[in-house]
Design an enzyme around this catalytic site. Structure first.
Site, PDB file in Angstrom:
ATOM      1  N   LYS A  50       0.661 -10.573   4.346  1.00 13.06           N
ATOM      2  CA  LYS A  50       1.059  -9.569   3.346  1.00 13.06           C
ATOM      3  C   LYS A  50       0.661 -10.037   1.948  1.00 13.06           C
ATOM      4  CE  LYS A  50       4.679  -7.772   6.280  1.00 13.06           C
ATOM      5  NZ  LYS A  50       6.044  -7.849   6.761  1.00 13.06           N
ATOM      6  N   GLN A  94      11.925  -9.664   5.496  1.00 13.94           N
ATOM      7  CA  GLN A  94      11.177  -9.916   6.722  1.00 13.94           C
ATOM      8  C   GLN A  94      12.146 -10.061   7.902  1.00 13.94           C
ATOM      9  OE1 GLN A  94       7.677 -10.060   6.894  1.00 13.94           O
ATOM     10  NE2 GLN A  94       8.068 -10.014   9.107  1.00 13.94           N
ATOM     11  N   ASP A 117       9.269  -0.853   2.837  1.00  9.71           N
ATOM     12  CA  ASP A 117       9.138  -0.617   4.282  1.00  9.71           C
ATOM     13  C   ASP A 117       9.552   0.800   4.681  1.00  9.71           C
ATOM     14  OD1 ASP A 117       8.012  -2.820   5.496  1.00  9.71           O
ATOM     15  OD2 ASP A 117       9.921  -3.850   5.861  1.00  9.71           O
TER      16      ASP A 117
END
Ligand code: NAP
Length: 277
Positions: A50, A94, A117
């Site tokens: 990422k 995460q 997200d």
């Protein structure tokens, strides 16, 4: 017949290039923060990817590593601090988190305006009422791959195998919002093969290696394989690629299909949040 490949790696590259172009119009740098709890090696690798993606589009990125035994309240406080940072436009935590931490409570505390997200209940609720803003990365990437095929979504029968809040459920809603007729299948679906054979668009997200075989696929169908499984160190999907590609009209490979698109959609969401759209 051999299916046409939906190349996620190539499409993701094109999207990153478009993001770089859009960035030229901005007077600030979009910033993404990733919060990691503990040091799980797989999570560390995902985060590294990422960060590398952020570098490719010239975003600012930060990783906040908290100890594995961090308390839930300290983690939430950390998120609240990030919520107030003007230079951080998107953030994510995460997964997976340690068992002692309530994952939903953590996501609840990410501001919907910084939810890179797209998994905060406010953003998922907006998806439910067809007010798509920031949507979850993997489902959004899947929609882009179907669009790449040039096939209409409206009027098609889509079958989603898997109903997780991360992939299956939201992708079904996104297809429904685009006027597909949607069937969900899951581990308690008794006639799964029959359902799958009716699909014009077959989305498979179950995490079972090569579960979908050619006899479960309608000739000419678009098959999107979300699964990532490992057999002898090799990544394989939920679809038996070699035989299904002989029946399908379009198919995504694993690796190189949905995975790169998930990462590209994280960048797109961050940009969207940065420009307030
Ligand atoms: P998950 O939360 O474990 O959900 C799996 C879903 O599959 C559940 O709804 C489950 O049904 C269903 N299922 C499991 N076994 C089944 C079976 N034999 N028949 C029918 N349905 C079955 O998994 P997930 O997070 O959605 O991820 C699914 C897969 O996609 C995994 O391989 C994951 O690694 C991969 N993934 C890839 C990306 C990417 O970017 N490429 C992103 C996210 C996930 P129940 O609800 O009835 O239990």
């Amino acid at each position: 017949m051999s299916a046409e490949l939906l190349n996620g790696t190539r499409l993701a590259k094109r999207i990153r290039s478009q993001i770089r172009q859009q960035l030229k119009k901005l007077t600030f740098t979009p910033g993404l923060a990733v919060v990691q709890v503990g040091d799980d090696p797989a999570s560390s690798l995902y985060i590294k990817h990422k960060q590398r993606d952020c570098e490719k589009v010239h975003f600012h990125s930060e990783v906040h590593r908290l100890p594995a035994d961090v308390s839930q309240s300290a983690l939430i406080q950390h998120i609240e601090d990030l919520n107030t940072r003007a230079d951080i436009h998107g953030m994510l935590v995460q997964m997976p988190l340690p068992d002692e931490i309530d994952k939903e409570a953590v996501i609840d505390n990410i501001s919907p305006a910084k939810d890179a997200d797209g998994l905060n209940p406010v953003n998922l609720g907006n998806l439910l009422i067809n007010r798509e803003g920031v949507t979850p990365c993997t489902p959004t990437g899947i929609i882009r791959l179907i669009e790449l095929s040039g096939e209409e979504i409206e009027g098609k029968h889509a079958v989603c195998i898997g109903r997780s809040p991360l992939v299956g459920k939201p992708v079904g809603l996104m297809l429904l919002n685009r006027n597909a007729t949607v069937t969900y299948c899951h581990s308690r679906t008794p006639d799964l093969a029959d359902q799958a054979r009716k699909a014009d668009l077959l989305i498979v997200a179950i995490g079972k290696s090569e579960f979908i075989t050619a006899d479960m696929v309608k000739p000419g169908a678009t098959v999107i394989d979300v699964g990532i499984n490992h057999i002898n160190g090799r990544a394989v999907g939920d679809v038996k690629f070699e035989e299904v590609k002989e029946v399908a009209g379009f198919i995504t490979p694993v690796p190189g299909g949905v995975g790169p698109m998930t990462r590209a959609m994280l960048l797109e969401n961050t940009l969207k949040l940065a420009i307030g759209g």
